[in-house]
Design a protein around this motif. Structure first.
Motif, PDB file in Angstrom:
ATOM      1  N   PRO A  88       2.703   5.879  -9.958  1.00 36.86           N
ATOM      2  CA  PRO A  88       3.249   6.110  -8.613  1.00 36.86           C
ATOM      3  C   PRO A  88       3.427   4.832  -7.811  1.00 36.86           C
ATOM      4  CG  PRO A  88       0.917   6.695  -8.700  1.00 36.86           C
ATOM      5  CD  PRO A  88       1.345   6.434 -10.117  1.00 36.86           C
ATOM      6  N   VAL A  89       4.544   4.750  -7.111  1.00 33.41           N
ATOM      7  CA  VAL A  89       4.782   3.615  -6.224  1.00 33.41           C
ATOM      8  C   VAL A  89       4.180   3.897  -4.855  1.00 33.41           C
ATOM      9  CG1 VAL A  89       6.870   2.863  -7.415  1.00 33.41           C
ATOM     10  CG2 VAL A  89       7.051   4.519  -5.539  1.00 33.41           C
ATOM     11  N   SER A  90       4.036   2.830  -4.089  1.00 31.87           N
ATOM     12  CA  SER A  90       3.476   2.930  -2.743  1.00 31.87           C
ATOM     13  C   SER A  90       3.970   1.756  -1.922  1.00 31.87           C
ATOM     14  CB  SER A  90       1.939   2.913  -2.803  1.00 31.87           C
ATOM     15  OG  SER A  90       1.377   2.792  -1.512  1.00 31.87           O
ATOM     16  N   CYS A  91       4.012   1.944  -0.623  1.00 34.59           N
ATOM     17  CA  CYS A  91       4.292   0.833   0.288  1.00 34.59           C
ATOM     18  C   CYS A  91       3.044   0.431   1.064  1.00 34.59           C
ATOM     19  CB  CYS A  91       5.409   1.207   1.262  1.00 34.59           C
ATOM     20  SG  CYS A  91       7.041   1.340   0.488  1.00 34.59           S
ATOM     21  N   GLY A  92       1.907   1.071   0.792  1.00 33.67           N
ATOM     22  CA  GLY A  92       0.692   0.733   1.502  1.00 33.67           C
ATOM     23  C   GLY A  92       0.875   0.918   3.000  1.00 33.67           C
ATOM     24  N   PRO A  93       0.325   0.025   3.817  1.00 36.34           N
ATOM     25  CA  PRO A  93       0.463   0.144   5.271  1.00 36.34           C
ATOM     26  C   PRO A  93       1.907   0.051   5.747  1.00 36.34           C
ATOM     27  CG  PRO A  93      -1.294  -1.391   4.689  1.00 36.34           C
ATOM     28  CD  PRO A  93      -0.554  -1.085   3.421  1.00 36.34           C
ATOM     29  N   ALA A  94       2.808  -0.469   4.912  1.00 30.72           N
ATOM     30  CA  ALA A  94       4.205  -0.630   5.325  1.00 30.72           C
ATOM     31  C   ALA A  94       4.911   0.710   5.498  1.00 30.72           C
ATOM     32  CB  ALA A  94       4.968  -1.481   4.312  1.00 30.72           C
ATOM     33  N   THR A  95       4.397   1.785   4.878  1.00 27.06           N
ATOM     34  CA  THR A  95       5.029   3.096   5.073  1.00 27.06           C
ATOM     35  C   THR A  95       5.036   3.471   6.551  1.00 27.06           C
ATOM     36  OG1 THR A  95       4.403   3.875   2.870  1.00 27.06           O
ATOM     37  CG2 THR A  95       4.855   5.546   4.523  1.00 27.06           C
ATOM     38  N   LEU A  96       3.908   3.278   7.215  1.00 24.62           N
ATOM     39  CA  LEU A  96       3.843   3.566   8.645  1.00 24.62           C
ATOM     40  C   LEU A  96       4.773   2.653   9.436  1.00 24.62           C
ATOM     41  CD1 LEU A  96       2.594   5.143  10.948  1.00 24.62           C
ATOM     42  CD2 LEU A  96       0.675   3.540  10.948  1.00 24.62           C
ATOM     43  N   LYS A  97       4.888   1.392   9.020  1.00 25.02           N
ATOM     44  CA  LYS A  97       5.776   0.463   9.724  1.00 25.02           C
ATOM     45  C   LYS A  97       7.235   0.902   9.606  1.00 25.02           C
ATOM     46  CE  LYS A  97       2.687  -3.478   8.815  1.00 25.02           C
ATOM     47  NZ  LYS A  97       2.562  -4.790   8.120  1.00 25.02           N
ATOM     48  N   ILE A  98       7.618   1.385   8.422  1.00 20.18           N
ATOM     49  CA  ILE A  98       8.992   1.850   8.231  1.00 20.18           C
ATOM     50  C   ILE A  98       9.265   3.060   9.115  1.00 20.18           C
ATOM     51  CG2 ILE A  98      10.595   2.870   6.563  1.00 20.18           C
ATOM     52  CD1 ILE A  98       9.080   1.239   4.400  1.00 20.18           C
TER      53      ILE A  98
END
Length: 558
Positions: A165-175
């Motif tokens: 699985p891929v992830s953006c980590g904390p960047a998901t919330l930033k997006i």
């Protein structure tokens, strides 16, 4: 089909549509710019080039070890897994241009045929980004008739669920925050800079699978699955995004197509900004159909006049945007939150009575819980920082434990796959210059959903450009005949996409016109369900252009 990321923490777990979750409604992606050239760009170009190679050569050049494997099935682990659902895996190359390099495992699940099996039928429920295994575990009863002749099989595509699985980590919330509200419209340069930085974080947290996560690679994985399942040809049922995946498979492996059904047909050619417009228009039409139905009921919170009801909805959205009410979680519930919830409820006509009650709760008591339930699919999406995926080199990346799947995997995979499939990357200057014109077009097609859908045109900014293969080469197929189902009242994949895609694919495509409401037809129309099963089980293909009537007319036959 693109949709929009939900931005509120309490509803960040994207909902799935209807009882089966035939399409994921949370995120959308789309066209913005990066001038940088990266290894991902080169990989995408290589994938698109190799996708034109004849299928008879796929078992050569180091791929034979993948085509020689067989699936070993065991009982699925997990508290919500049905006892008769079996799980397995196949190993595929991380990079098909380097099959002797790293590998990854793709998770599979199946219900076994109840009698003599003629092979398997492979399901993809849409998205992209959702776990096929979880969907089959929750909604498998809808497909039990197919076990009269087939093992019913699904999978978590690469980058999704248990399959690296891929992830953006904390960047998901930033997006999500960067594209929430009008920020992208009033300060596009600042939003694009934040999205570029977030894209770099996604690459860091996702690891080596991210450059190899698009639909072209997933289609190649499906052919490895076909062989590992022991089938000479692929029998397939795909919904929404799954129709794009099926079409790409058919173009890539035309001589391996068995009985293929594409329900809720995605576009293969429209730029993402145009897809967003189509989505806004479709949702507006679905809302008006819902209100026409609602005003026939004395309990409708908007009264008994349809035109006035539409005006009331627009005023309510504007009022909540300017003066939000507290949500059940204590956060502001805005008009855009309401729009997102309504949009998800409109994907299935079966949800209309619940939507009517939820809107009445909001108007009468200021209670947002009913609407928030649509946004979350009844499940909250807690924010948890993802652990960076390890670099695996030439080693095999095994299946990920269910508890270790990143919480943001669904939106992260959705963005990654859709951006990998899209070749358009406008520059920052082009994005900025076009926003006012785009905003006017979006709000013209939908006074309610236009603003909500517009920010999706920003979300691929900073990512490498995707493949040209789908737009340029998935056409004029020489395959066995396949069934394409289009629903007239579909808010996500407009009916014209079905006919346009059928024309593009060529004489192999047979169209079934479902004159009903909601996204896709298999779960909502008995007529569609019957015709699809008859084709998959018995090869009985309806005439091109035949139709199924609305369920309200009787048994749904047309």
């Amino acid at each position: 089909m693109q949709a929009k990321l939900e931005t509120r923490p309490s509803v960040r777990r994207c909902a799935v549509t209807g009882a089966l979750g035939l399409a994921l409604l949370g995120a959308g992606l789309p066209a913005a710019a990066s001038g940088a050239t990266t290894a991902t760009t080169a990989t995408t170009a290589t994938t698109a080039t190799t996708a034109t190679t004849a299928t008879t050569r796929d078992t050569g050049s180091g791929l034979s070890r993948f085509y020689d494997q067989r699936v070993e099935w065991t009982a699925c682990e997990g508290t919500e897994m049905p006892k008769d659902l079996q799980c397995g895996k196949v190993t595929v190359p991380l990079d098909y241009s380097r099959p002797r390099g790293g590998t990854l495992d793709v998770a599979l699940a199946r219900y076994r045929a109840t009698g003599d099996s003629r092979g398997s039928v492979l399901l993809n429920f849409g998205g992209p980004g959702g776990s096929g295994i979880n969907e089959l575990a929750l909604g498998g009863k809808e497909f039990m008739h197919l076990t009269n002749g087939y093992d019913v099989v699904t999978f978590d595509p690469r980058g999704v669920g248990r399959s690296s699985p891929v992830s953006c980590g904390p960047a998901t919330l930033k997006i999500m925050e960067a594209t929430d509200g009008d920020g992208g419209m009033t300060d596009p340069e600042g939003v694009l800079e934040r999205l570029r930085d977030a894209a770099a974080e996604c690459a860091k947290y996702s690891g080596p699978v991210l450059p190899h996560i698009g639909t072209v690679d997933a289609a190649r994985d499906m052919d490895v699955m076909r062989r590992a399942l022991g089938d000479d040809r692929l029998n397939y049922l795909g919904f929404s995004y799954g129709t794009r995946l099926g079409a790409v498979y058919a173009a890539r492996f035309p001589d391996k197509v068995g009985r293929m059904v594409l329900d809720g047909v995605d576009t293969l050619t429209e730029p993402l900004a145009e897809q967003g417009l189509a989505g806004a228009r479709g949702q507006q039409t679905a809302l008006e159909n819902f209100l026409d139905w609602c005003v026939e009921d004395v309990a409708c919170p908007f009264g008994q006049d349809a035109r006035d009801a539409r005006d009331q909805v627009e005023r309510l959205v504007a009022s909540l945007d300017s003066d939000p009410v507290p949500s059940a979680f204590g956060e502001p519930f805005t008009g855009q939150d309401m729009v997102g919830a309504i949009g998800q409820a409109l994907y299935s006509r079966e949800l209309w009575p619940s939507l009517e009650r939820a809107l009445a709760q909001l108007l009468e008591d200021g209670d947002t819980r009913g609407l928030e339930g649509f946004s979350s699919g009844g499940v909250t999406f807690p924010v948890r920082a993802a652990v960076r995926a390890p670099v695996r080199g030439d080693r095999t990346a095994g299946l990920t434990d269910e508890e270790d799947v990143p919480m943001d995997n669904l939106p992260a995979a959705l963005m990654a796959i859709n951006c990998a499939d899209d070749p358009d990357r406008p520059t920052a200057a082009q994005v900025t210059a076009s926003l006012d014109r785009l905003r006017a077009r979006y709000e013209d097609v939908s006074p309610v959903f236009g603003r909500y859908r517009l920010t999706q045109v920003l979300m691929c900014y900073g990512r490498p450009r995707g493949t040209d293969y789908i737009r340029d080469d998935v056409k004029d197929l020489d395959t066995a005949r396949m069934l394409l189902v289009g629903t007239r009242g579909d808010p996500a994949t407009p009916y014209r996409w079905t006919t346009e895609t059928a024309d593009r694919l060529g004489p192999s495509a047979v169209v079934l016109d479902n004159r009903g409401e909601g996204h896709t037809g298999y779960a909502s129309s008995k007529c569609v369900h019957r015709k699809v099963d008859d084709f998959l089980l018995y090869g009985s293909l309806p005439p091109d252009g035949s139709s199924c009537g609305p369920e309200s007319t009787g048994d749904g036959s047309g």
